[in-house]
Design a protein around this motif. Structure first.
Motif, PDB file in Angstrom:
ATOM      1  N   SER A  62     -15.249  31.775  -9.090  1.00 45.97           N
ATOM      2  CA  SER A  62     -14.249  30.772  -9.046  1.00 45.97           C
ATOM      3  C   SER A  62     -13.946  29.661 -10.027  1.00 45.97           C
ATOM      4  O   SER A  62     -13.116  29.422 -10.538  1.00 45.97           O
ATOM      5  CB  SER A  62     -14.438  29.973  -7.844  1.00 45.97           C
ATOM      6  OG  SER A  62     -14.542  30.826  -6.561  1.00 45.97           O
ATOM      7  N   ASP A  63     -15.363  29.291 -10.590  1.00 50.85           N
ATOM      8  CA  ASP A  63     -15.110  28.345 -11.958  1.00 50.85           C
ATOM      9  C   ASP A  63     -14.305  29.267 -13.178  1.00 50.85           C
ATOM     10  O   ASP A  63     -13.481  28.660 -13.580  1.00 50.85           O
ATOM     11  CB  ASP A  63     -16.785  28.018 -12.137  1.00 50.85           C
ATOM     12  CG  ASP A  63     -16.618  27.010 -13.311  1.00 50.85           C
ATOM     13  OD1 ASP A  63     -15.737  26.173 -13.352  1.00 50.85           O
ATOM     14  OD2 ASP A  63     -17.379  27.310 -14.248  1.00 50.85           O
ATOM     15  N   ALA A  64     -14.791  30.369 -13.253  1.00 45.35           N
ATOM     16  CA  ALA A  64     -14.169  31.334 -14.200  1.00 45.35           C
ATOM     17  C   ALA A  64     -12.338  31.427 -14.038  1.00 45.35           C
ATOM     18  O   ALA A  64     -11.752  31.053 -14.982  1.00 45.35           O
ATOM     19  CB  ALA A  64     -14.745  32.467 -14.381  1.00 45.35           C
ATOM     20  N   VAL A  65     -12.140  31.472 -12.932  1.00 47.41           N
ATOM     21  CA  VAL A  65     -10.766  31.767 -12.524  1.00 47.41           C
ATOM     22  C   VAL A  65     -10.081  30.538 -12.667  1.00 47.41           C
ATOM     23  O   VAL A  65      -8.958  30.473 -13.146  1.00 47.41           O
ATOM     24  CB  VAL A  65     -10.673  32.475 -11.155  1.00 47.41           C
ATOM     25  CG1 VAL A  65      -9.118  32.553 -10.637  1.00 47.41           C
ATOM     26  CG2 VAL A  65     -11.205  33.765 -11.088  1.00 47.41           C
ATOM     27  N   GLY A 106      -6.222  38.349 -15.347  1.00 51.26           N
ATOM     28  CA  GLY A 106      -7.525  37.702 -15.695  1.00 51.26           C
ATOM     29  C   GLY A 106      -8.019  37.594 -14.544  1.00 51.26           C
ATOM     30  O   GLY A 106      -9.557  38.004 -14.449  1.00 51.26           O
ATOM     31  N   ALA A 107      -7.682  37.295 -13.387  1.00 54.75           N
ATOM     32  CA  ALA A 107      -8.418  37.223 -12.196  1.00 54.75           C
ATOM     33  C   ALA A 107      -8.915  38.827 -11.438  1.00 54.75           C
ATOM     34  O   ALA A 107      -9.920  38.668 -11.070  1.00 54.75           O
ATOM     35  CB  ALA A 107      -7.356  36.838 -10.927  1.00 54.75           C
ATOM     36  N   LEU A 108      -8.158  39.538 -11.802  1.00 55.09           N
ATOM     37  CA  LEU A 108      -8.616  40.992 -11.194  1.00 55.09           C
ATOM     38  C   LEU A 108      -9.779  41.404 -11.942  1.00 55.09           C
ATOM     39  O   LEU A 108     -10.847  41.680 -11.638  1.00 55.09           O
ATOM     40  CB  LEU A 108      -7.360  41.967 -11.617  1.00 55.09           C
ATOM     41  CG  LEU A 108      -6.276  41.898 -10.480  1.00 55.09           C
ATOM     42  CD1 LEU A 108      -5.104  42.912 -10.845  1.00 55.09           C
ATOM     43  CD2 LEU A 108      -6.771  42.458  -9.123  1.00 55.09           C
ATOM     44  N   ALA A 109      -9.656  41.015 -13.374  1.00 54.11           N
ATOM     45  CA  ALA A 109     -10.677  41.333 -14.440  1.00 54.11           C
ATOM     46  C   ALA A 109     -12.225  40.582 -14.114  1.00 54.11           C
ATOM     47  O   ALA A 109     -13.416  41.137 -14.095  1.00 54.11           O
ATOM     48  CB  ALA A 109     -10.512  41.047 -15.749  1.00 54.11           C
ATOM     49  N   GLY A 111     -12.811  40.085 -10.494  1.00 52.38           N
ATOM     50  CA  GLY A 111     -13.189  40.763  -9.395  1.00 52.38           C
ATOM     51  C   GLY A 111     -12.361  39.914  -8.510  1.00 52.38           C
ATOM     52  O   GLY A 111     -12.779  40.098  -7.256  1.00 52.38           O
ATOM     53  N   VAL A 112     -11.362  39.037  -8.686  1.00 53.32           N
ATOM     54  CA  VAL A 112     -10.685  38.547  -7.651  1.00 53.32           C
ATOM     55  C   VAL A 112      -9.396  39.177  -7.129  1.00 53.32           C
ATOM     56  O   VAL A 112      -8.671  39.577  -8.274  1.00 53.32           O
ATOM     57  CB  VAL A 112     -10.284  37.033  -8.011  1.00 53.32           C
ATOM     58  CG1 VAL A 112      -9.275  36.528  -7.139  1.00 53.32           C
ATOM     59  CG2 VAL A 112     -11.588  36.261  -7.971  1.00 53.32           C
ATOM     60  N   HIS A 113      -9.091  39.521  -6.049  1.00 52.43           N
ATOM     61  CA  HIS A 113      -8.169  40.563  -5.469  1.00 52.43           C
ATOM     62  C   HIS A 113      -7.047  39.446  -4.790  1.00 52.43           C
ATOM     63  O   HIS A 113      -5.802  40.176  -4.710  1.00 52.43           O
ATOM     64  CB  HIS A 113      -8.554  41.643  -4.893  1.00 52.43           C
ATOM     65  CG  HIS A 113      -9.192  42.730  -5.719  1.00 52.43           C
ATOM     66  ND1 HIS A 113      -8.400  43.651  -6.101  1.00 52.43           N
ATOM     67  CD2 HIS A 113     -10.327  42.639  -6.590  1.00 52.43           C
ATOM     68  CE1 HIS A 113      -9.100  44.340  -6.999  1.00 52.43           C
ATOM     69  NE2 HIS A 113     -10.487  43.695  -7.163  1.00 52.43           N
ATOM     70  N   ALA A 114      -7.288  38.675  -4.251  1.00 55.05           N
ATOM     71  CA  ALA A 114      -6.330  37.708  -3.580  1.00 55.05           C
ATOM     72  C   ALA A 114      -6.611  36.210  -4.088  1.00 55.05           C
ATOM     73  O   ALA A 114      -7.595  35.846  -4.268  1.00 55.05           O
ATOM     74  CB  ALA A 114      -6.530  37.942  -2.112  1.00 55.05           C
ATOM     75  N   ALA A 115      -5.296  35.635  -3.966  1.00 53.35           N
ATOM     76  CA  ALA A 115      -5.517  34.039  -4.533  1.00 53.35           C
ATOM     77  C   ALA A 115      -4.808  33.197  -3.651  1.00 53.35           C
ATOM     78  O   ALA A 115      -3.456  33.747  -3.706  1.00 53.35           O
ATOM     79  CB  ALA A 115      -5.372  33.980  -5.918  1.00 53.35           C
ATOM     80  N   PHE A 116      -5.292  31.999  -3.216  1.00 47.46           N
ATOM     81  CA  PHE A 116      -4.174  31.282  -2.191  1.00 47.46           C
ATOM     82  C   PHE A 116      -4.331  29.858  -2.822  1.00 47.46           C
ATOM     83  O   PHE A 116      -5.520  29.310  -3.035  1.00 47.46           O
ATOM     84  CB  PHE A 116      -4.717  31.332  -0.870  1.00 47.46           C
ATOM     85  CG  PHE A 116      -4.640  32.851  -0.447  1.00 47.46           C
ATOM     86  CD1 PHE A 116      -3.760  33.692  -0.099  1.00 47.46           C
ATOM     87  CD2 PHE A 116      -6.178  33.468  -0.442  1.00 47.46           C
ATOM     88  CE1 PHE A 116      -3.691  34.874   0.429  1.00 47.46           C
ATOM     89  CE2 PHE A 116      -6.018  34.782  -0.124  1.00 47.46           C
ATOM     90  CZ  PHE A 116      -5.115  35.497   0.357  1.00 47.46           C
TER      91      PHE A 116
END
Lengths: 233, 246
Positions: A62-65, A106-109, A111-116
């Motif tokens: 989460s910090d990276a995203v 970037g988020a997918l890279a 490992g994040v697939h959904a964001a709110f």
């Protein structure tokens, strides 16, 4: 299934996550992850709609995203802040959506697939956003959305309660404890404006562009510039 | 100047500061610096309790001290916390039994070069509102006489804080938060500009900014704004300013 979340109950859960090695805002993020069943959460504050301070995250991803979103200036948190409305992106890999393409990549890279994004509102003023991340695509359930709104409200109240105890003109210590890349970003911006002979606004753009083109977290680049290990001119 | 004169000068200086419009954090930073000048210690820092009784970092004589104070808070052990919780002054050396009491803290303190430390409670009648931390790179703890002087300095800090609390009630917090965040951005950016111009570290740049603000009777935030808009040149900060009362 998430049971209907009451602010009092959430406060208890946050207290249970309190730990001497953790700052209060990050405890709140961890409690949020637990309660809502998402994979990550982050809290950011905005001032003047431009400058952004990271006050807490649940984990490294989460910090990276969050840092990436700041680098790019686009994404659900930025959108939630500007629209003062919750923003949902249930499938970052869905190519039919044209929103924030770089953020999605970037988020997918990471490992994040959904964001709110959920705005932190105090009366009608938006002070920042609560961001939720999930490692699988999928919409939030009604209960999760209701819970996220409660968490966002609790977070706004906590921020205000902390700040109420701060000396005038100073930011509450609770908002300073998390690795706040904001501080180094501002120092680096000052240095770059001198190095390159440009305005502070342009210096921030340059810093973001460097982080983006070198695919590095903006906090790391800013730390190098602030310490004089890297020059951007 | 003799030590007594130094001390008297400090008391006079702080009494002069306690007027209506003063910056309590600046006041406490200055107090931390005076502690280092007057007492036989390397660094000084102050921690204060918030309304819930949780101890918070508030001021220090240097970045190194700030970091070790935050370390104490994060690991929930160390002399400052003990002085605050017990209301009794703590004087220890890292070589004695302090190791058992604060294992994590002592290892860290040694690692950054400290060998002895004192912490003085900041008392108000029966309440303890915070603590003054004094760290030294020398192994000997404070002399008895220094311990008394240190307590007097801790009492000055208490008076300063009480004065400020009386003034700050009833603020609109959201506005205050926004302006505090904005003011922090401005100060951090100004640090960066001064560091780059004057070829110094960000930490030293902060010292220059504060030195200038103090020497010219201005608030730190004001000075930072002037650096940003160019009405104050970074070079001007390097000039020596009067910081001892006559």
């Amino acid at each position: 299934m998430v049971a209907r979340l009451e602010p009092e109950r959430f406060a208890q859960i946050v207290a249970a996550h309190h730990d001497q090695h953790r700052d209060p805002a990050s405890s709140l993020c961890l409690a949020c992850v637990d309660v809502l069943g998402v994979s990550g959460a982050g809290l950011v504050l905005m001032s003047g709609g431009r400058s952004l301070d990271f006050i807490g995250v649940s984990d490294r991803v989460s910090d990276a995203v969050e840092q990436m979103e700041y680098t790019l200036g686009e994404g659900p948190c930025v959108a939630a802040f500007h629209t003062k409305l919750p923003v949902f992106d249930a499938d970052l890999a869905d190519e039919r959506t044209a929103r924030w393409p770089e953020f999605r990549r970037g988020a997918l890279a990471a490992g994040v697939h959904a964001a709110f994004g959920f705005p932190l509102l105090v009366d009608r003023i938006c002070i920042g956003a609560l961001n939720l991340y999930h490692d699988r695509p999928g919409a939030l359930s009604d209960d999760q959305i209701a819970g996220a709104l409660v968490v966002a409200q609790c977070a706004s109240r906590s921020v205000l309660a902390w700040q109420a105890d701060a000396p005038p003109g100073r930011v509450a210590w609770q908002l300073e404890q998390a690795p706040n890349h904001g501080v180094e970003v501002h120092q680096a911006t000052g240095r770059i404006s001198v190095q390159a002979g440009i305005s502070l606004d342009d210096a921030l753009v340059l810093l973001r562009a460097y982080a983006f083109s070198h695919d590095r977290p903006i906090g790391d680049v800013a730390a190098d510039v602030a310490a004089g290990r890297l020059r951007l001119d | 100047m003799s030590r007594e004169q130094d001390l008297l000068a400090a008391f006079t200086e702080f009494a002069d500061t306690l007027v209506a419009d003063y910056d309590v954090v600046e006041f406490l930073h200055r107090l931390a610096e005076r502690c280092v000048e007057i007492l036989d210690v390397s660094e000084a820092g102050l921690m204060l309790a918030d309304r819930n009784g949780t101890l918070c970092y508030i001021a220090s004589s240097s970045e190194r001290m700030r970091l070790i104070e935050l370390f104490e808070l994060q690991h929930d052990e160390g002399p400052c916390l003990d002085a605050y919780r017990t209301g009794v002054a703590v004087h220890r050396s890292t070589s004695d039994d302090a190791n058992e009491r604060w294992p994590t803290f002592v290892a860290h303190a040694r690692g950054v070069g400290f060998q002895s430390m004192s912490a003085l409670p900041m008392r108000l009648r029966s309440d303890v509102i915070g603590a003054l931390n004094l760290f030294s790179t020398a192994p000997e703890p404070l002399s008895l006489e220094d311990q008394q002087v240190a307590q007097a300095l801790a009492d000055i800090a208490t008076i300063g804080i009480l004065q400020e609390r009386a003034l700050s009630d009833g603020q609109v917090v959201t506005t205050q938060l926004q302006s505090a965040l904005k003011s922090r951005v401005v100060i951090e950016q100004a640090k960066g500009i001064v560091a780059e111009h004057n070829h110094v570290s960000v930490d030293d740049a902060f010292r220059l900014l504060r030195g200038y603000a103090r020497g010219h009777n201005r608030l730190l935030g004001q000075t930072a704004v002037e650096i940003l808009n160019g009405t104050l040149a970074s070079e001007a900060l390097a000039e020596p300013t009067r910081n001892q009362p006559a």
